[in-house]
Design a protein around this motif. Structure first.
Motif, PDB file in Angstrom:
ATOM      1  N   GLY A  26       0.911  -1.238   0.064  1.00 43.62           N
ATOM      2  CA  GLY A  26      -0.010  -0.079  -0.032  1.00 43.62           C
ATOM      3  C   GLY A  26       0.828   1.393   0.115  1.00 43.62           C
ATOM      4  N   LEU A  27       1.965   1.206   0.752  1.00 40.36           N
ATOM      5  CA  LEU A  27       2.930   2.352   0.917  1.00 40.36           C
ATOM      6  C   LEU A  27       3.716   2.211  -0.573  1.00 40.36           C
ATOM      7  CD1 LEU A  27       4.375   1.699   4.357  1.00 40.36           C
ATOM      8  CD2 LEU A  27       2.880   3.668   3.563  1.00 40.36           C
ATOM      9  N   LEU A  28       4.116   1.399  -1.278  1.00 39.20           N
ATOM     10  CA  LEU A  28       4.713   1.447  -2.763  1.00 39.20           C
ATOM     11  C   LEU A  28       4.074   1.757  -3.835  1.00 39.20           C
ATOM     12  CD1 LEU A  28       6.958  -1.866  -2.040  1.00 39.20           C
ATOM     13  CD2 LEU A  28       7.817   0.650  -2.260  1.00 39.20           C
ATOM     14  N   VAL A  29       2.513   1.553  -3.571  1.00 37.61           N
ATOM     15  CA  VAL A  29       1.934   2.044  -4.753  1.00 37.61           C
ATOM     16  C   VAL A  29       1.838   3.694  -4.757  1.00 37.61           C
ATOM     17  CG1 VAL A  29       0.592  -0.173  -5.046  1.00 37.61           C
ATOM     18  CG2 VAL A  29      -0.429   1.631  -3.722  1.00 37.61           C
ATOM     19  N   ARG A  30       1.817   4.311  -3.721  1.00 32.99           N
ATOM     20  CA  ARG A  30       1.847   5.719  -3.799  1.00 32.99           C
ATOM     21  C   ARG A  30       3.208   6.367  -4.263  1.00 32.99           C
ATOM     22  NH1 ARG A  30      -0.547   3.785   1.151  1.00 32.99           N
ATOM     23  NH2 ARG A  30      -2.702   4.352   1.287  1.00 32.99           N
ATOM     24  N   ARG A  31       4.201   5.740  -3.837  1.00 31.97           N
ATOM     25  CA  ARG A  31       5.504   6.401  -4.291  1.00 31.97           C
ATOM     26  C   ARG A  31       6.688   5.083  -4.043  1.00 31.97           C
ATOM     27  NH1 ARG A  31       9.149   7.930  -0.581  1.00 31.97           N
ATOM     28  NH2 ARG A  31       8.536   8.650   1.327  1.00 31.97           N
ATOM     29  N   GLU A  32       7.832   5.349  -4.568  1.00 33.41           N
ATOM     30  CA  GLU A  32       9.015   4.562  -4.394  1.00 33.41           C
ATOM     31  C   GLU A  32       9.421   4.822  -2.745  1.00 33.41           C
ATOM     32  OE1 GLU A  32      10.439   2.218  -6.187  1.00 33.41           O
ATOM     33  OE2 GLU A  32       9.510   2.468  -7.974  1.00 33.41           O
ATOM     34  N   HIS A  33      10.030   3.674  -2.077  1.00 33.97           N
ATOM     35  CA  HIS A  33      10.378   3.815  -0.851  1.00 33.97           C
ATOM     36  C   HIS A  33      11.938   2.907  -0.801  1.00 33.97           C
ATOM     37  CE1 HIS A  33       6.540   5.006   0.041  1.00 33.97           C
ATOM     38  NE2 HIS A  33       6.740   5.234   1.368  1.00 33.97           N
ATOM     39  N   SER A  34      12.645   3.554   0.204  1.00 35.80           N
ATOM     40  CA  SER A  34      13.953   2.663   0.062  1.00 35.80           C
ATOM     41  C   SER A  34      13.471   1.594   1.203  1.00 35.80           C
ATOM     42  CB  SER A  34      15.004   3.584   0.796  1.00 35.80           C
ATOM     43  OG  SER A  34      14.827   4.158   1.999  1.00 35.80           O
ATOM     44  N   ARG A  35      14.435   0.745   1.364  1.00 36.39           N
ATOM     45  CA  ARG A  35      14.181  -0.721   2.203  1.00 36.39           C
ATOM     46  C   ARG A  35      13.979  -0.033   3.502  1.00 36.39           C
ATOM     47  NH1 ARG A  35      16.221  -5.613   1.998  1.00 36.39           N
ATOM     48  NH2 ARG A  35      15.956  -6.569  -0.036  1.00 36.39           N
TER      49      ARG A  35
END
Length: 163
Positions: A26-35
């Motif tokens: 759910g967080l990743l579909v909003r924008r890219e995130h680092s590990r």
């Protein structure tokens, strides 16, 4: 007429708890995130560290999370927002990326840092650039705060025809 599938009045339907992987996705579909960032956000939402790490690992293996892709997007976005290479490198470092990953991401930038610095100065001081020493100092301070190096600052605040 009463629908038999609807919950009785006054009772809320129970929301199904999301798994750590679902929350991370759910967080990743909003924008890219680092590990590092994704793991931190999951633990901040009450997920145990081991479960958060496992979820991030699973999404990384599936290609949903990629530190290289994250770093390249961050470089492009920050450069387009008027930040210089020093600021961007430092920000990438806060995401747990090593020096090789940071260097590789910075190498993907296809623009010109000096031209980016000049664009920032033009936006603040107009097309003619800084007109006197006081304005040049203000422009240099702005660029330093934005993470541009000394050479870029000098070249962007002088506006000489031979540059």
């Amino acid at each position: 007429m009463h629908d038999s599938d609807a919950p009785p009045p006054g009772r809320k339907r129970r929301v199904r708890e999301q798994t750590p992987v679902q929350r991370a996705l759910g967080l990743l579909v909003r924008r890219e995130h680092s590990r590092k960032e994704l793991t931190r956000k999951l633990t901040a939402r009450g997920i145990e560290t081991e479960a958060a790490t496992a979820a991030v690992e699973k999404l990384s293996e599936a290609g949903w999370q990629d530190d290289t892709r994250f770093a390249e997007n961050l470089v492009r976005f920050r450069a387009n927002s008027g930040y210089g290479p020093l600021h961007i490198r430092a920000e990438l470092g806060t995401h747990g990326l090593d020096s090789e990953q940071i260097a590789a991401a910075m190498d993907t930038f296809e623009g010109d840092w000096i031209e980016n610095a000049r664009d920032m100065v033009r936006r603040r001081f107009g097309e003619a650039g800084p007109q006197d020493l006081a304005q040049r100092r203000k422009a240099a301070d702005l660029l330093a705060r934005r993470g541009f190096d000394g050479d870029s600052i000098r070249r962007a605040t002088r506006f000489d025809l031979e540059d």
